[in-house]
Each structure stands twice: as structure tokens, then as C-alpha cells.
Design a protein around this motif. Sequence first.
Motif: not given
Length: 311
Positions: A26-36, A38-51, A293-297
Motif C-alpha cells: 500500500x505504501x509502495x503504491x502511493x509513493x509510486x503514484x506520487x513520484x510519477x 499523479x496528485x494524491x487525494x487528501x484522504x490518501x495521506x491518511x491511508x499512507x500514515x495508517x499503513x 498495482x498489486x496485480x502488476x506487482x
Amino acid sequence: MVPSDIAFRIIFIFQTGVGGLGNSVLLGHYIFTYLTGHRLKPIDLLFIHLAFVNNGVLFSKGIPQTMAAFGINNFLDDTGCKLVVYLHRVARSLSLFTTSSLSGFQAITINSKSTRCVNFKAKMPKYIVPSCFLYWAFSLLIYGHIPLYIKGPKESRNATETNEFIYCSFHVSGDTLLFTIITTLLDLVHVGIMVWTSGFMVFILYRHHQETRYIHQNNFTPGGAPETRAIQTILLLVSMFVSFYLINSIMAGYMSFFKPSPWFVHSSAFLAACFPACSPFVLIMSDSQVLRYCVAFWRRIKAPILTLILG
């Protein structure tokens, strides 16, 4: 060898490994999304912190408990015990804060009829990161009392001490009980927020369902499929957290006053790690982008893993 010991060894290895992998993906997905870009939604920041904090809960509890289940009880000295228990309590507190924040965030997001909520919703994204840092500082400070009463397994014990963690022990005193009451009240505040906001979201979903019986539109406010799925995901996370928290709190309360059996301690540790181990898969299954993302990974790493296993 007792069959229950073998069972707990397998359970802790599986729980820590699979849960840690889920949170890391989950962390890898959001980090990859940010580095490529793409804009993260505000709630995604909470998901990152939770993971992130859930991995902290799993590793600070699951790894020592797994080693204890294998009969290695003296692998931590006094300093190690203080550090591991301290990090676990801080990570657990942050997991509780993040889950209640997710519930509150989603409740405010869907409340489009209140002008105050609409205005706050526009400002809310810029408060997420500062509030997380603030609660980190708060948790690190308030749980700084823990090293004062946690002791290593080789320290001398008397009737006033309880071997709660098998691999560590803690000293029971008046200050300890006061500290436990204060932190429990703080936890109950967060649980209360979860219960209240969850009830509110259930009411919104019910009202939306009643209205859509007469107005057949797929994009009706506040719902729409994405919003409805987000509400259902948060409700499932909150239900899981509250259930595991209440059961584990009862068991922890018992262990604070009585000397438990190793089986009881292992059961409590298993319940304490259930939410951080299961929550990433709830989030993965509820988000089609994360699932892709998980399927591709998995397709990318499947061949090397099979080659390593088969030789």
C-alpha cells in the motif's frame, strides 16, 4: 512440544509477514503514484500514515512475540524492552488517531448540507499533515512514561510485577495505574469519535438509499459509487478496529492485575495485531487502482519467487 505453541508460531509468522507485506505494498503504491507525478487525494495521506504506523505496530509486537513463541524469551535486555514496548504503544496510539481521523474526514466530506462543514471541508486538506506531526509529538511525549516501569526479563521480579509480554515485564504502581487511566480515556475519546461519525455515515447512507428509491440517478448527492464505496470502506475499518480494540483492552486489563498464562498473552498479542494486519487488504480490495498495482506487482515478482523456490 505443545500443539498450541506450534499454532502460535505459525500464526505470528503469517500475521506479521502478510500484514507487513500488505502495508508495504500500500505504501509502495502511493509513493509510486506520487513520484510519477499523479496528485494524491487528501484522504490518501491518511491511508499512507495508517499503513506506515500499522507496520510499526506489527513489527514492534509481532517480531518479539514470534520469538517468544519459539521459546526465545531473553533476547531483549532492559533497554531493548523499554524501546520495543515504547515504540509499540506510540504506533498503536497513532493507528488509533489515524483511524478516527479517517472516520471524521469522511463524515465531514459527505455532509454537504451544513455550510460550516462545507467551509471546513475546503480547508481540511491543509490540516492533515500538520495534525499528524502534532499527534506524533503528542504520542512520543505522553508515552515517554513507559520506560520508567518496563523492565527486561532478566530483572528481578517480586509480587508487584507482572510478566505481561513474556519477553518483558512491567512494574505496577500508583503512577502506573494513573497513567493507564489517562491513556485509556484518550483512547476512548478516539473510539467515541469513530462510533459517532460511523453512526452519522450509516444515517447518510440510509437516507441516500431511501431517496434513490424515488430518484433513479446514479450520481445523486452525496453518494455516487466512489463516495459510497469510500464510506463503506471506512465503516469496515472502524468496525474492525473497535471490535479488536475492545476485546484486547479487556484482556490487557486482566493482565494488568493478574499473572496471565503464556497462551493468554499470545492470544492478546494476536488480537492487538489483527487490525494492522487486515486493514491494508480492506483498502487494497476497495480501491481498483491499488488492486491493479498489486496485480502488476505480483506478475513482476512471481517468476523470480517461483525460480527461487523451485531452484
